[in-house]
Design an enzyme around this catalytic site. Sequence first.
Site, mmCIF file in Angstrom:
data_model
loop_
_atom_site.group_PDB
_atom_site.id
_atom_site.type_symbol
_atom_site.label_atom_id
_atom_site.label_comp_id
_atom_site.label_asym_id
_atom_site.label_seq_id
_atom_site.Cartn_x
_atom_site.Cartn_y
_atom_site.Cartn_z
ATOM 1 N N ASP A 231 -1.729 7.095 5.742
ATOM 2 C CA ASP A 231 -3.075 7.095 5.168
ATOM 3 C C ASP A 231 -4.140 6.873 6.247
ATOM 4 O O ASP A 231 -3.973 6.015 7.126
ATOM 5 C CB ASP A 231 -3.139 5.965 4.112
ATOM 6 C CG ASP A 231 -4.201 6.212 3.071
ATOM 7 O OD1 ASP A 231 -4.594 7.371 2.892
ATOM 8 O OD2 ASP A 231 -4.615 5.229 2.414
ATOM 9 N N ASN B 100 -5.891 7.203 -5.282
ATOM 10 C CA ASN B 100 -5.456 6.226 -4.280
ATOM 11 C C ASN B 100 -5.851 4.797 -4.664
ATOM 12 O O ASN B 100 -7.029 4.526 -4.947
ATOM 13 C CB ASN B 100 -6.110 6.536 -2.935
ATOM 14 C CG ASN B 100 -5.543 7.768 -2.273
ATOM 15 O OD1 ASN B 100 -4.843 8.561 -2.887
ATOM 16 N ND2 ASN B 100 -5.853 7.948 -0.994
ATOM 17 N N VAL B 101 -4.863 3.912 -4.605
ATOM 18 C CA VAL B 101 -5.085 2.502 -4.947
ATOM 19 C C VAL B 101 -4.471 1.636 -3.852
ATOM 20 O O VAL B 101 -3.294 1.811 -3.514
ATOM 21 C CB VAL B 101 -4.400 2.161 -6.296
ATOM 22 C CG1 VAL B 101 -4.663 0.715 -6.683
ATOM 23 C CG2 VAL B 101 -4.871 3.096 -7.399
ATOM 24 N N THR C 177 -6.391 -1.883 -2.368
ATOM 25 C CA THR C 177 -6.844 -3.280 -2.295
ATOM 26 C C THR C 177 -6.226 -4.166 -3.370
ATOM 27 O O THR C 177 -5.770 -5.284 -3.080
ATOM 28 C CB THR C 177 -8.389 -3.326 -2.414
ATOM 29 O OG1 THR C 177 -8.928 -2.541 -1.345
ATOM 30 C CG2 THR C 177 -8.914 -4.736 -2.316
HETATM 31 P P1 13P Z 1 -8.823 0.803 -2.590
HETATM 32 O O1 13P Z 1 -8.280 -0.088 -1.528
HETATM 33 O O2 13P Z 1 -10.267 0.591 -2.834
HETATM 34 O O3 13P Z 1 -8.015 0.766 -3.842
HETATM 35 O O4 13P Z 1 -8.712 2.301 -2.014
HETATM 36 C C1 13P Z 1 -7.471 2.764 -1.577
HETATM 37 C C2 13P Z 1 -7.589 4.062 -0.869
HETATM 38 O O5 13P Z 1 -8.453 4.861 -1.154
HETATM 39 C C3 13P Z 1 -6.592 4.334 0.177
HETATM 40 O O6 13P Z 1 -6.743 5.558 0.771
#
Ligand code: 13P
Length: 284
Positions: A82, A229-230, A232
Amino acid sequence: MKRKEILDMLQKARAEGYAIPHFNFSGFFELLAVMEVAAELKTPVFAASLPKVTKTYGPKVLRAAVDELAARTGARVYLHLDHTGSVELCKEAVNAGYDSVMIDASRCTLEENISAIKEVAEYAHSRGCAVEGEIGKIKSRGDEGDFQGEDCLVQVGDAVRLAEESGVDYLAAAIGTAHGFYKGKPQIDFERLGQVSAGVSVPLVLHGGTGIPEEDVKKCIKEGIAKVNVGTIIRYTYLDRLQEEIEKQGALTPPVDLIYPSVTDSVKEVVKGWIRTCMSEGKG
Ligand code: 13P
């Protein structure tokens, strides 16, 4: 190395109105939680390592871990690198057998962005690995003062040009979401998303999942998002619950007893919620 499989999966999701969830992991226990849930809910997922995580463990170690856990759990998981700006790291991940890599040159000029993606795509595609790119500037914590309003958002014409010229397989377009916790409700430009979606044939990726209300995620999926995408909320839940367990059980407790299953169960609940928001349950 499953580029063709990934492209078919994302096009199918886009056509049928659901999305494939992507979860960032920082370590073994988060990865295990994601994979156990993916198997239980029969959904494909991306397991994604950010550059620091990738370099800390080494891409080959992460490839081997995902393979072993996939064999054990039966999960359908695609390993993704990523947000790296490094073409070299992308190539290293491809060589280690990553299924997907993201080259993020969104802060460069459009021409430089296209050329970085092109270089990665030429290398990755011939080795069976898919490539994600970014257009516009998706903000992260710490960026607050750097970019303002419209400046960060994707220009539809740029997205069309990049999709046509770079060889990108799926595209993250800046539509007002940001990485990390939001201060208020995210202001998503759904109209712009719809215009980008109508203009490009590649699937679109929603970044900054943490904190976006469920109905807004679903609206984005309706407008053409095929990957969500998740990150955090996964690491926050893991660390916050771990802290609670240390306070409860004491720091002399062996880490595995602190973490598994009590902490990972909480992470699994979060993962389950996102899979349901993406409507991908049973699609694996
Ligand atoms: P968040 O950390 O805001 O959930 O976003 C994750 C992300 O977009 C990783 O590419």
